[in-house]
Design a protein around this motif. Structure first.
Motif, PDB file in Angstrom:
ATOM      1  N   HIS A   1      -8.594   3.324  -9.485  1.00  0.00           N
ATOM      2  CA  HIS A   1      -9.051   2.071  -8.890  1.00  0.00           C
ATOM      3  C   HIS A   1     -10.135   1.504  -9.802  1.00  0.00           C
ATOM      4  O   HIS A   1     -11.049   2.223 -10.203  1.00  0.00           O
ATOM      5  CB  HIS A   1      -9.594   2.314  -7.476  1.00  0.00           C
TER       6      HIS A   1
ATOM      7  N   MET B   1      -0.137   3.721  -3.998  1.00  0.00           N
ATOM      8  CA  MET B   1      -1.437   3.975  -3.369  1.00  0.00           C
ATOM      9  C   MET B   1      -1.365   5.013  -2.264  1.00  0.00           C
ATOM     10  O   MET B   1      -2.392   5.420  -1.746  1.00  0.00           O
ATOM     11  CB  MET B   1      -1.979   2.667  -2.789  1.00  0.00           C
TER      12      MET B   1
ATOM     13  N   ASP C   1      -0.648   8.638  -0.978  1.00  0.00           N
ATOM     14  CA  ASP C   1      -0.470  10.019  -1.421  1.00  0.00           C
ATOM     15  C   ASP C   1       0.693  10.703  -0.704  1.00  0.00           C
ATOM     16  O   ASP C   1       1.194  11.725  -1.170  1.00  0.00           O
ATOM     17  CB  ASP C   1      -1.757  10.826  -1.202  1.00  0.00           C
TER      18      ASP C   1
ATOM     19  N   CYS D   1      -5.377   7.068  -8.620  1.00  0.00           N
ATOM     20  CA  CYS D   1      -4.208   6.572  -7.897  1.00  0.00           C
ATOM     21  C   CYS D   1      -2.992   7.268  -8.479  1.00  0.00           C
ATOM     22  O   CYS D   1      -2.926   7.510  -9.686  1.00  0.00           O
ATOM     23  CB  CYS D   1      -4.119   5.057  -8.091  1.00  0.00           C
TER      24      CYS D   1
ATOM     25  N   THR E   1       0.819  -1.214   0.000  1.00  0.00           N
ATOM     26  CA  THR E   1       0.000   0.000   0.000  1.00  0.00           C
ATOM     27  C   THR E   1       0.854   1.266   0.000  1.00  0.00           C
ATOM     28  O   THR E   1       0.334   2.359  -0.196  1.00  0.00           O
ATOM     29  CB  THR E   1      -0.888   0.053   1.253  1.00  0.00           C
TER      30      THR E   1
ATOM     31  N   GLN F   1      -5.750  -5.725  -5.220  1.00  0.00           N
ATOM     32  CA  GLN F   1      -6.117  -4.377  -5.668  1.00  0.00           C
ATOM     33  C   GLN F   1      -5.951  -4.306  -7.184  1.00  0.00           C
ATOM     34  O   GLN F   1      -4.940  -4.751  -7.715  1.00  0.00           O
ATOM     35  CB  GLN F   1      -5.224  -3.321  -5.016  1.00  0.00           C
TER      36      GLN F   1
ATOM     37  N   PHE G   1      -6.213  -1.878 -10.719  1.00  0.00           N
ATOM     38  CA  PHE G   1      -6.162  -0.497 -11.222  1.00  0.00           C
ATOM     39  C   PHE G   1      -6.263  -0.509 -12.733  1.00  0.00           C
ATOM     40  O   PHE G   1      -5.843  -1.474 -13.384  1.00  0.00           O
ATOM     41  CB  PHE G   1      -4.827   0.160 -10.829  1.00  0.00           C
TER      42      PHE G   1
END
Ligand code: FES
Ligand SMILES: [Fe+2]
Length: 463
Positions: free
Chosen positions: A80, A153, A155, A140, A38, A64, A66
């Motif tokens: 996402h 993922m 920021d 993302c 992450t 996950q 994307f």
């Protein structure tokens, strides 16, 4: 290390020992999913996969998914891959979304820039639930480097470029941005993702696993011993006992590596070297070797440039020491540059004991003649499939045996050489830093220490 975010019972407590359960324990795997993946920058795709506006590719890792999408202005965005209505995965694999991204369940749709395009029968919903601003696909972070899109993922993570240094500058000097994919293969290995990358973090295994790289027909030197002490694969394998052997030894290395990888050393490079084979070299083997490398570098630079290939001056690179062949980029990426070519590796976990491992062959084409065809995702082949080039196949064949052996009730931890297997300790302890939830003030300097040439020594990461 102070553990700021809860227990990591498998944390490394002695630098040269790695607990075996880190390669199969479900809880440890879950900690990596939650706290490493992450926050780390991940190579999401080659840019040749999305050459035209509207092209998208799905990138999936640890549950996950994307969408990486080429925009009208040629920039790249990532979203996402989840419908804002009731969560359905929107798109698979690859394609074009220039005509919109349409959810297969109830048909809500989006533009390729992630803005909401249409909701079916919006009057059935509370206005606030179908407010277009609320419906935008969740973006993302994505940044481009080295012909690839990377995503992150978090920021708050430092920019990609900082997270890749000094790996990034090294490969830019070698022209990696100008390379394009020649081929791309993948395999699913029944091993932990970390085991798969550790197979490439030291050249200590070369003598036993890849004996063809050592057993030179020229018979120069004691090959096995060279392999055991090598710090740089290319340097060691081109070492010769006498000046006569310098050329044959170098040609043998180039051919064996070129055949064994189907990458890194191409036929065009071998032809250039063969054209120099009658050269007179100094008597002293060391001087002969220096002279041979200098002349070969000159010839390769000249030949490639005359063919329109923008090869950086190979002697300038050598003078600056920018010559390491196998380089790791934390957490799951490798580049192996040689001349105007490179192999590239990426490993993604599919579970605690399953890994999708991919290899690309990259090369520089004459300017203006780069392939324009869209790069296609390969169908995974077995690790021992004869279509794999010999060198990676030899590595893949060891791996399931190692994964099985790690489960032995007699085996608590790996024991590493601090001199040549230090990279394994370094990046594993960096993972512990992520699991402990350390801040980027501590993680970023460690990321920069961990990435780089393989065969590294054990390092102090500062935590
Ligand atoms: S879940 Fe996507 S439109 Fe309903
Ligand atoms: Fe290997």
């Amino acid at each position: 290390m102070k553990n700021e975010r809860g227990a990591n019972p498998l944390a490394i407590t002695r630098n040269d020992q790695v607990p075996a359960a880190r390669y199969y324990d479900r809880e440890f795997y879950d900690l990596e999913c939650e706290r490493l993946w992450t926050r780390a920058w991940q190579m999401a795709c080659r840019l040749e996969e999305i050459p035209n506006a509207g092209d998208y590719v799905e990138y999936e890792n640890v549950g996950q998914s994307f969408l990486v999408i080429r925009q009208e202005d040629a920039t790249v965005k990532a979203f996402h891959n989840t419908c804002r209505h009731r969560g359905t995965r929107l798109l698979d694999d690859r394609g074009s979304c220039r005509d919109g991204i349409v959810c297969p369940f109830h048909g809500w749709s989006w533009n390729q820039d992630g803005t909401s395009r249409a909701v079916y029968a919006p009057e059935l919903f509370e206005a606030s639930n179908v407010d277009p601003a609320r419906l935008e696909l969740h973006e993302c972070r994505v940044e481009l480097w080295g012909g690839c899109a990377f995503l992150c993922m978090d920021d708050d993570a430092p920019p990609l470029r900082d997270s890749l240094e000094p790996f990034a500058s090294f490969h830019e000097a070698r022209g990696v941005e100008k390379m394009r994919a020649e081929w791309w293969y993948s395999t699913v290995l029944p091993v932990n993702w970390k085991l798969s990358i550790e197979a490439f973090m030291e050249s200590y295994h070369v003598a036993r696993t890849h004996p063809q790289m050592i057993a030179r027909k020229s018979g120069a030197g004691d090959g096995a011993q060279d392999g055991l002490t090598s710090r740089k694969v290319g340097e060691v394998l081109t070492r010769a006992a006498s000046s006569d052997q310098v050329i044959e030894s170098s040609l043998y290395f180039m051919r064996t590596l070129g055949e064994g990888m189907a990458s890194m050393v191409l036929d065009k490079d071998i032809r250039v070297a063969e054209g120099l084979r009658d050269m007179k070299l100094p008597e002293d083997p060391m001087q002969a070797s220096l002279e041979w490398n200098r002349r070969l570098n000159d010839a390769l630079t000249t030949w490639n440039r005359s063919a329109g290939i923008p090869l950086p001056d190979q002697n300038e690179l050598a003078e600056q020491g920018l010559v390491s062949v196998v380089n790791y980029g934390f957490p799951n990426f490798f580049l192996l540059p040689m001349y105007g070519n490179a192999a590239c590796y990426r490993a993604r976990p599919l579970g605690p004991e399953e890994t999708l491992f991919e290899i690309w062959s990259l090369t520089m084409f004459p300017e203006g003649e780069e392939p324009t065809e869209r790069l296609r995702t390969p169908i995974p082949m077995a690790g021992d499939d004869p279509r794999w080039p010999e060198l990676p196949r030899q590595d893949f064949v060891n791996l399931p045996r190692q994964q099985a052996g790690l489960h032995s009730s007699s085996f608590d931890s790996m024991q590493l050489s601090n001199r040549i297997e230090g990279m394994i300790s370094n990046y594993q302890r960096l993972i512990d830093g992520y699991i402990a939830g350390l801040g980027y003030d501590k993680l970023l300097p460690a990321v920069q220490k961990v990435s780089g040439p393989i065969d590294d020594v054990t390092k102090d990461l500062g935590f």
